[in-house]
Write an enzyme that holds these catalytic residues in place. Sequence first.
Site: not given
Lengths: 506, 337
Positions: A195-196, A258
């Site tokens: 999950d950047h 996110h």
Amino acid sequence: MPLENPFQDPLRFERRVPECAMVIFGANGDLTKRKLLPALYRLAYERRLDAGFAVLGISRTAMSDDQFREKMLASVKEFLEDSPFDADVWAAFSQGLFYMAGDFDNAAVYPALDARLKEIDASRHTGGNVLFYLSAQPSQYIPIAQGVAAANVGKGAGWRRIVIEKPFGHDLASAQKLSAELHSAFQESEVYRIDHYLGKETVQNILALRFGNGIFEPLWNRRYVNHVQITAAESIGVEGRGAYYQEAGALRDMIQNHLSQVMATIAMEPSATFRPDAVRDERSKLLRSIRVMKPDEVLQNTVSGQYGPAHIGGEDVPGFRQEQGVKADAQTDTYAAVTFFVDNWRWAGVPFYLRSGKRLPKRVTEIAIQFNSAPLEIFNGDETTTAPNLLILRIQPEEGISLKFLSKRPGAGMKLRPVSMDFNYGSSFGERSPSAYETLLLDAIIGDATLYTRQDMVEASWAVVDAVQHVWNETKFDFPNYAAGTWGPQAADDMLARRGHVWRQP
Amino acid sequence: MGTTGGTIAPDHILQDMANLWVTLGKQGEGDAGVLRACSMTLVVAAEESDDAQGIGETLAALMPEHPSRAIVIRFRAEEQRSLAARVFAQCWMPFGQRKQICCEQIEITASDASVADLAPVVLPLTVPDLPVILWCRSPRLFHLPGFSALAAIAQKAVLDSASFTDSAAALKDMSEAAAAGRLIADLSWTRLTRWRELIAQIFENRAQLANLPLVSDILISHRGTATPATAYYLAAWLTEGLAKVGAHPRIEFRSDGGEPVWRLSLVEMRAQGRTDAIASIALTEGAAAEVRAGDLVNKALLPALNDYALMRGELSIPGRDAVFENALAAAAKLALS
């Protein structure tokens, strides 16, 4: 053989990085070109990778190693952003780039892949360590994982890890199925769900702010915090991804992953140590404490929106339904706002407002923690003298932290005005922050899963989001309900107004 | 703003600084104002002949990452006691921001004869509750009688053995100061960080790590004719590390001439009876270096670091550095042997 490298100096050196080969499935895709290779090159430039580090790209397109290198060179040059390009460093780094063509559904590909990895290990001394990166369609995750497992690809003296990109399913049931099938090939500890957002410096800095300082933690609870707003706004539309986005929507695409993860980072309990599983246990506990809405609570506590056409800056901007590949009656949420409550002692009764949308006025991601106002207003002023304290954590575009408080205006009389104490990440540290992919790729190579999501975390956030999505699926919304370039539907303002709150304008 | 004459009063300087912030605040009004930033007191002791502009530029470059109250003391080789001071601010506009960030700077001019008067002036000018770092840019100052009282104000003193004419004597002095409990840093050691990190990285690989006990010879080549402190440090650090895996190699220093004299050009680790090196790092052209680990060849950048880059590294470590202290003691022993 020595067990430990005697030359380590943790005070001055960066983290230790073991030797390994990285296999990228979907090496000809956009993610590889835009994010993965520029991040890997940057790590090589910063001398963060082992000398023998190797990448083996695999995709359907036929290409030689040299053609792959040429293609990646062009991508690195194009997408390196704020970093210098050095031809010598590239020349050495690119010697470790290899390519093979193959169809992921073809079982014969995997023994060939294993043989190629063995050759690379012999020439580059990668120690038998393999990081598989699935930069492929989600429907191919399982065939790839099972193909790798069946052919024992990379199984030997070293470790094997697999990195997958979101979406991790499209609802709770599919997420569970995906995990179960991945587990037939890899143990959960070997699965790295990326999950950047969690790789962004400011998201990591939330942990430093909360648990490295003594002054915030006593305030970090229902007694002092009035409510929390988490905003992820994009000014762009679906940019040609209409067909994909139509099936996803803002709730699934942003809030389930996110923003839930950011919320968990904000609200989790302190972990006893900073070990990966200790931190992830606390995040997971928080996600499991988010109250799952009953069907009759959903429409009061959530807002679904879709942008319509508008005229912005002298330009006609299409509505979502006018975007290419989108159905004329699409019910997709390009905007989602939700009110979550956390059922634990720390947060009981404190609303967490999360919103995310496309075609909002600007691109910004931030967390605003609004504290309770002073219990007694003694300055006889206007509304500015009672403005609550706000702690703003900006994740993008300008990473930083601001604390807003009241101060006396200079001069006679007791007039107050809000002032802001700012910490700007870029200006305070003066050095370039690594991109989220640099951070997360290095973490995966090192074996630090702190910033990766775990099966139980994914399932907990799906449980919360599914309850909303089921009601939305049964509801016919009157879309479009906000014009492109505005801060979303009126209903979102009304949702906060019911609790006496207003959205902060970032 | 300035105070001139034979003496200076810290109270006046502090008042000047307060006035400075009022002035800056007025200048900034209408825009977004100024932000005062401070994370330490940095005392810079320099010769009057030292490059004032260069020091100013280095401090300005350091401020965004290490905002500090900088006290620059410029020494004049003069027997008459004289002191003068002025205060001003270093400001910068962070990219994309409307608000200026400013740090205060005090410049003191002092004669050698006044060195004993300096400590009582500098002490009240340091920022409470924050570390005080002394950067001594001249070996002459380090040996001035009375300088130790000034140095004692700082938690850490940063020196550069490369500026001493005799590197062995410099290592001895610093090693004695460190043994007496002083927190010392040497920029010659800081220059080695990238070299050391590359070497450490080579042996993160288990195949290379297995070769470490075989190392029998180390060659360190350097510019200049006399062996610089950097070479002694590297040799000492390698020897200490190799001793942990049971290797006790012979060390050879070799001069290949040229400038700058402290710059290393090659480090090579060999095993007896093997033709190829186990590992080597060799400067090639400009800042480029060739890193060999067995049959793998890589490129890395090893630029000569300027004062800004060196100080940036040292200011990031305000506390004790055990690896350096061990290397310093061993390097001094090696240089004097």
